[in-house]
Design a protein around this motif. Structure first.
Motif, PDB file in Angstrom:
ATOM      1  N   UNK A 432       0.840  -1.197   0.000  1.00  0.00           N
ATOM      2  CA  UNK A 432       0.000   0.000   0.000  1.00  0.00           C
ATOM      3  C   UNK A 432       0.879   1.253   0.000  1.00  0.00           C
ATOM      4  N   UNK A 433       0.402   2.327  -0.622  1.00  0.00           N
ATOM      5  CA  UNK A 433       1.191   3.568  -0.650  1.00  0.00           C
ATOM      6  C   UNK A 433       1.466   4.082   0.754  1.00  0.00           C
ATOM      7  N   UNK A 434       2.597   4.730   0.910  1.00  0.00           N
ATOM      8  CA  UNK A 434       2.919   5.316   2.212  1.00  0.00           C
ATOM      9  C   UNK A 434       1.896   6.397   2.550  1.00  0.00           C
ATOM     10  N   UNK A 435       1.517   6.515   3.827  1.00  0.00           N
ATOM     11  CA  UNK A 435       0.546   7.552   4.203  1.00  0.00           C
ATOM     12  C   UNK A 435       1.068   8.937   3.849  1.00  0.00           C
ATOM     13  N   UNK A 436       0.170   9.817   3.483  1.00  0.00           N
ATOM     14  CA  UNK A 436       0.554  11.203   3.232  1.00  0.00           C
ATOM     15  C   UNK A 436       0.860  11.900   4.558  1.00  0.00           C
ATOM     16  N   UNK A 437       1.437  13.065   4.459  1.00  0.00           N
ATOM     17  CA  UNK A 437       1.925  13.756   5.655  1.00  0.00           C
ATOM     18  C   UNK A 437       0.818  14.034   6.661  1.00  0.00           C
ATOM     19  N   UNK A 438      -0.395  14.311   6.180  1.00  0.00           N
ATOM     20  CA  UNK A 438      -1.490  14.655   7.086  1.00  0.00           C
ATOM     21  C   UNK A 438      -2.537  13.547   7.185  1.00  0.00           C
ATOM     22  N   UNK A 439      -2.202  12.339   6.767  1.00  0.00           N
ATOM     23  CA  UNK A 439      -3.125  11.222   6.920  1.00  0.00           C
ATOM     24  C   UNK A 439      -3.443  11.027   8.400  1.00  0.00           C
ATOM     25  N   UNK A 440      -4.714  10.825   8.697  1.00  0.00           N
ATOM     26  CA  UNK A 440      -5.128  10.664  10.087  1.00  0.00           C
ATOM     27  C   UNK A 440      -5.365  11.965  10.821  1.00  0.00           C
ATOM     28  N   UNK A 441      -5.183  13.102  10.151  1.00  0.00           N
ATOM     29  CA  UNK A 441      -5.362  14.402  10.787  1.00  0.00           C
ATOM     30  C   UNK A 441      -6.709  15.024  10.360  1.00  0.00           C
ATOM     31  N   UNK A 442      -7.256  15.850  11.252  1.00  0.00           N
ATOM     32  CA  UNK A 442      -8.539  16.519  11.042  1.00  0.00           C
ATOM     33  C   UNK A 442      -8.287  18.020  11.107  1.00  0.00           C
ATOM     34  N   UNK A 443      -8.669  18.743  10.059  1.00  0.00           N
ATOM     35  CA  UNK A 443      -8.386  20.175   9.980  1.00  0.00           C
ATOM     36  C   UNK A 443      -9.675  20.977   9.870  1.00  0.00           C
ATOM     37  N   UNK A 444      -9.765  22.037  10.652  1.00  0.00           N
ATOM     38  CA  UNK A 444     -10.858  23.000  10.554  1.00  0.00           C
ATOM     39  C   UNK A 444     -10.243  24.361  10.265  1.00  0.00           C
ATOM     40  N   UNK A 445     -10.531  24.898   9.085  1.00  0.00           N
ATOM     41  CA  UNK A 445     -10.011  26.192   8.648  1.00  0.00           C
ATOM     42  C   UNK A 445     -11.175  27.156   8.614  1.00  0.00           C
ATOM     43  N   UNK A 446     -11.174  28.164   9.485  1.00  0.00           N
ATOM     44  CA  UNK A 446     -12.305  29.092   9.495  1.00  0.00           C
ATOM     45  C   UNK A 446     -12.304  29.927   8.218  1.00  0.00           C
ATOM     46  N   UNK A 447     -13.499  30.216   7.725  1.00  0.00           N
ATOM     47  CA  UNK A 447     -13.622  30.987   6.495  1.00  0.00           C
ATOM     48  C   UNK A 447     -13.060  30.262   5.295  1.00  0.00           C
ATOM     49  N   UNK A 459      -5.080  22.426   0.336  1.00  0.00           N
ATOM     50  CA  UNK A 459      -3.718  21.913   0.492  1.00  0.00           C
ATOM     51  C   UNK A 459      -3.688  20.806   1.541  1.00  0.00           C
ATOM     52  N   UNK A 460      -4.390  21.006   2.632  1.00  0.00           N
ATOM     53  CA  UNK A 460      -4.385  19.996   3.688  1.00  0.00           C
ATOM     54  C   UNK A 460      -5.109  18.728   3.249  1.00  0.00           C
ATOM     55  N   UNK A 461      -6.179  18.876   2.471  1.00  0.00           N
ATOM     56  CA  UNK A 461      -6.859  17.697   1.929  1.00  0.00           C
ATOM     57  C   UNK A 461      -5.950  16.953   0.959  1.00  0.00           C
ATOM     58  N   UNK A 462      -5.212  17.694   0.142  1.00  0.00           N
ATOM     59  CA  UNK A 462      -4.277  17.061  -0.797  1.00  0.00           C
ATOM     60  C   UNK A 462      -3.203  16.275  -0.061  1.00  0.00           C
ATOM     61  N   UNK A 463      -2.874  16.701   1.144  1.00  0.00           N
ATOM     62  CA  UNK A 463      -1.846  16.031   1.936  1.00  0.00           C
ATOM     63  C   UNK A 463      -2.417  14.977   2.877  1.00  0.00           C
ATOM     64  N   UNK A 464      -3.714  14.668   2.710  1.00  0.00           N
ATOM     65  CA  UNK A 464      -4.283  13.526   3.418  1.00  0.00           C
ATOM     66  C   UNK A 464      -5.230  13.833   4.559  1.00  0.00           C
ATOM     67  N   UNK A 465      -5.394  15.097   4.946  1.00  0.00           N
ATOM     68  CA  UNK A 465      -6.280  15.434   6.059  1.00  0.00           C
ATOM     69  C   UNK A 465      -7.742  15.363   5.638  1.00  0.00           C
TER      70      UNK A 465
END
Length: 702
Positions: A432-447, A459-465
């Motif tokens: 399986x591909x190596x996890x991306x840098x933000x795999x397993x992370x949850x991000x909330x960006x206001x606005x 950008x964060x979604x592209x990196x796995x969040x």
């Protein structure tokens, strides 16, 4: 058209007629409509195949080829690229070199000598199960109703009586070459059967055409489901009857949103996990029952269920209405439960391992049951967590059915271990591909409905969040959601309306994040606006609006998220999008510039306070980000142009020329700066300021 109660009949004659003459296309069509009904088989489960005559590309002779779902696919979304194509005769000739059940694994590599279409998918371990049966179309499915009978203590007897000998039986065995030979032997001994039940595992059905196969599958599943339905309650109340009542829906969600981050923290002791919550009625019936404590430790029966849900769930011994507001007290209560689970898992591994077994994997539970409230699942990403919950719901259906007609039996622990730590499964994991840098992370960006916020979230979604999209503008948020779902999939994003000056909306956004994903790891305080006026022209309303959104908004969001991050106990990042104006004095900027200065120092103060909890607080200072930005609405552009003596159209070039690098700053530049902070490379950095302004000497921090 046939009618069914327990499965969906989805066959469209017009669609099928358009595919006539292309058996592979009909195979895909049949597969997709079977996979569309989770009562028939769940995501990634089951196999379908067809056998056709093709021209050998080397000899031009007619050869029989089997097309079958390849390794790791899903029949509900299967495309031709997901099929494996094998010379059927070569596959069957492998029986000549088969050395017995102790040498099962070596057969998988030999499948490569049978490949017909070199661009097709790698064959799965189920390939010989289809190959040694003569039928043109074959379905191997995992319907709950059939597995309930297959997992019953006297499932073989029930199958014989229910189908009057029309369905064969093969006892449980791990999938592989030998099981294929056993299916063949079962058919030879019972040539008139229309399917085979695999003990604890699933169902094999077939037909001469794609439609015949489809109808045969539906008929047998319907018969099983009808039989179970007729027997519910005949041997006593379902699951021994109800032991406790559920909380009301609103209260279940309230309890779950408080508890999810704490559970996620425990389940993330080895790597960050994403959570999922369900209070499906089938789940509640099970977890509120007298038989929960007896059945839950048994684990699941079907290997497809087990591989995704682990050896057994963790049952929480908490009152459904317990006060969950005291996070430290709650963690103290839960910690022994998780320690006991990890110890159980270690003992399971040590008792069952072989000399060549892979190293022990994550010892934390995948499924956590909270009686009266619901089911939590935790996995490497949202889709895997959601599917794990779906599979455990399937397992509940199986237990319910088996207990209604007999007694439920799970896989023996050794058999379960041999599947979980099968070297072929380990090899699949290693590929399986190596996890991306933000795999397993949850991000909330206001606005994050547009401009800088949207760029950061993307950008964060592209990196796995996974992303909690939000905005005060509902229309803008809908368009943004469509964009994200199209690019990243439904499991990667949720949306919520959020005004950062509204405490109730902030709380709701964080509750939504907890229910959807299990908590939050990255908060980006980005929401903002700007007003450019002389000191004489500024009104108190202008001043209050800027300070409320920029300073108070950052304060309220940080205040609300801090206890969640502390409760998870796995650290976290708070990024504040401030401005070059926090450091540089300029005309027509008293309210905005001073508010940005307050944001900057508030960031330092929070970094100092939250650092002991491994919560990093850092700042990105943009300047002159004009593209798709709300900052430039409301007269700001005109005000800045007037202050600098240029036209609005000349502003981008004016801002670029005054920088050391002579560059125009884009939202993506700010997004990249944010990613640098949260990528894992700066985990020991907090209280810092990163300018992304093309180089404005006056804004140098030192």
């Amino acid at each position: 058209m046939k009618t069914y109660k327990h499965v969906n009949y989805l066959w469209d004659d017009q669609k099928a007629k358009s595919l006539e003459g292309d058996e592979v296309a009909l195979l895909l069509y049949r597969s997709n409509i079977l996979g569309a009904d989770l009562r028939i088989t769940n995501y990634g489960g089951g196999n379908t195949s067809c056998k056709v005559w093709e021209k050998d590309p080397l000899t031009d002779e007619d050869v029989e080829v089997m097309w079958i779902k390849g390794s790791g696919g899903d029949i509900g979304t299967l495309k031709k690229s997901g099929l494996a194509a094998l010379y059927l005769q070569r596959l069957r000739h492998l029986a000549n070199v088969y050395r017995g059940i102790d040498y099962e694994d070596e057969m998988v590599e030999l499948f490569n000598h049978c490949i017909f279409d070199l661009s097709s998918k790698a064959p799965s371990i189920d390939t010989p199960l289809h190959g040694f049966l003569p039928f043109k179309h074959i379905d191997h499915l995992h319907p709950d109703a059939a597995i309930a009978i297959a997992a019953a203590e006297d499932g073989k007897k029930i199958t014989e009586e229910l189908f009057h000998g029309a369905i064969g039986w093969v006892d449980w065995q791990r999938p592989g070459f030998d099981l294929g030979l056993q299916l063949q032997a079962c058919l030879h001994a019972n040539p008139d059967i229309r399917g085979i039940m695999l003990g604890s595992h699933g169902l094999f059905t077939w037909g001469d055409t794609a439609y015949d196969c489809y109808i045969n599958s539906l008929d047998i599943i319907e018969t099983c489901a009808t039989y179970l339905e007729q027997n519910y309650g005949q041997r006593g109340p379902v699951f021994g009857g109800q032991k406790i009542e559920s909380l009301q829906k609103e209260d279940r969600n309230a309890q779950a949103s408080k508890l999810a981050p704490i559970l996620r923290g425990f389940c993330s002791s080895e790597r960050h996990m994403i959570g999922h919550f369900t209070d499906d009625e089938r789940v509640l019936e099970f977890i509120n029952s007298h038989d929960l404590e007896r059945l839950a430790p048994l684990g699941t029966s079907c290997p497809d269920h087990f591989l995704r849900t682990k050896i057994q769930p963790l049952v929480l011994h908490l009152d459904k209405s317990e006060n969950l507001d005291d996070v430290e007290e709650l963690k103290t209560k839960l910690e022994p439960l998780f320690e006991d689970y990890r110890l159980m898992y270690e003992e399971y591994y040590e008792n069952c391992k072989h000399d060549n077994s892979p190293l022990i994997r994550d010892k934390n539970p995948v499924i956590v049951l909270y009686p009266g409230v619901g089911l939590f699942s935790f996995a490497k990403d949202k889709q895997t967590a959601r599917v794990a919950a779906e599979f455990y719901t399937n397992a509940i259906n199986v237990m319910k059915g088996a207990e209604a007609v007999s007694a439920y039996t799970a896989l023996p622990r050794q058999e379960a271990f041999d599947i979980e730590y099968w070297l072929l499964e380990e090899a699949k994991l290693q590929r399986m591909p190596r996890p991306k840098a933000l795999s397993g992370k949850i991000a909330l960006v206001t606005g994050s409905g547009g401009g800088i916020g949207k760029a950061i979230a993307k950008k964060m979604a592209q990196e796995g969040a996974v992303i909690v999209l939000n905005d005060i503008n509902a229309e803008r948020l809908v368009a943004c959601e469509q964009d994200f779902v199209s690019e990243f999939g439904r499991d990667a994003v949720i949306t919520t309306i959020l005004d950062v000056t509204n405490e109730a909306q902030i709380k709701q956004a964080l509750n939504d994040a907890a229910l959807a994903f299990g908590g939050v790891d990255i908060i980006v305080n980005n929401a903002g606006l700007s007003i450019s006026k002389t000191i004489e022209d500024h009104t108190q309303k202008d001043w209050d609006l800027l300070y409320n959104v920029l300073v108070k908004g950052q304060f309220l969001v940080t205040q609300a998220v801090a206890p969640i991050l502390k409760g998870q106990n796995i650290g976290g990042d708070i990024l504040n999008i401030v401005s070059k104006n926090a450091l540089v004095s300029g005309p027509n900027n008293a309210a905005y510039g001073s508010a940005k200065g307050a944001q900057l120092h508030l960031s330092r103060l929070c970094a100092a306070e939250l650092g002991p909890s491994k919560i990093r607080v850092n700042v990105v200072n943009p300047d002159a980000v004009i593209s798709d930005s709300n900052i430039w609405a409301g007269g700001w552009a005109e005000g800045r142009a007037l202050a600098y003596g240029v036209s609005v159209e000349e502003l981008p070039a004016y801002y670029a020329k005054r920088t050391l690098l002579n560059e125009i700053i884009l939202p993506e530049d700010i997004a990249n700066a944010c990613f640098v902070y949260v990528s894992g490379l700066l985990n020991k950095s907090t209280g810092n300021v990163l300018n992304v302004d093309g180089g404005v000497a006056m804004a140098f921090v030192r």
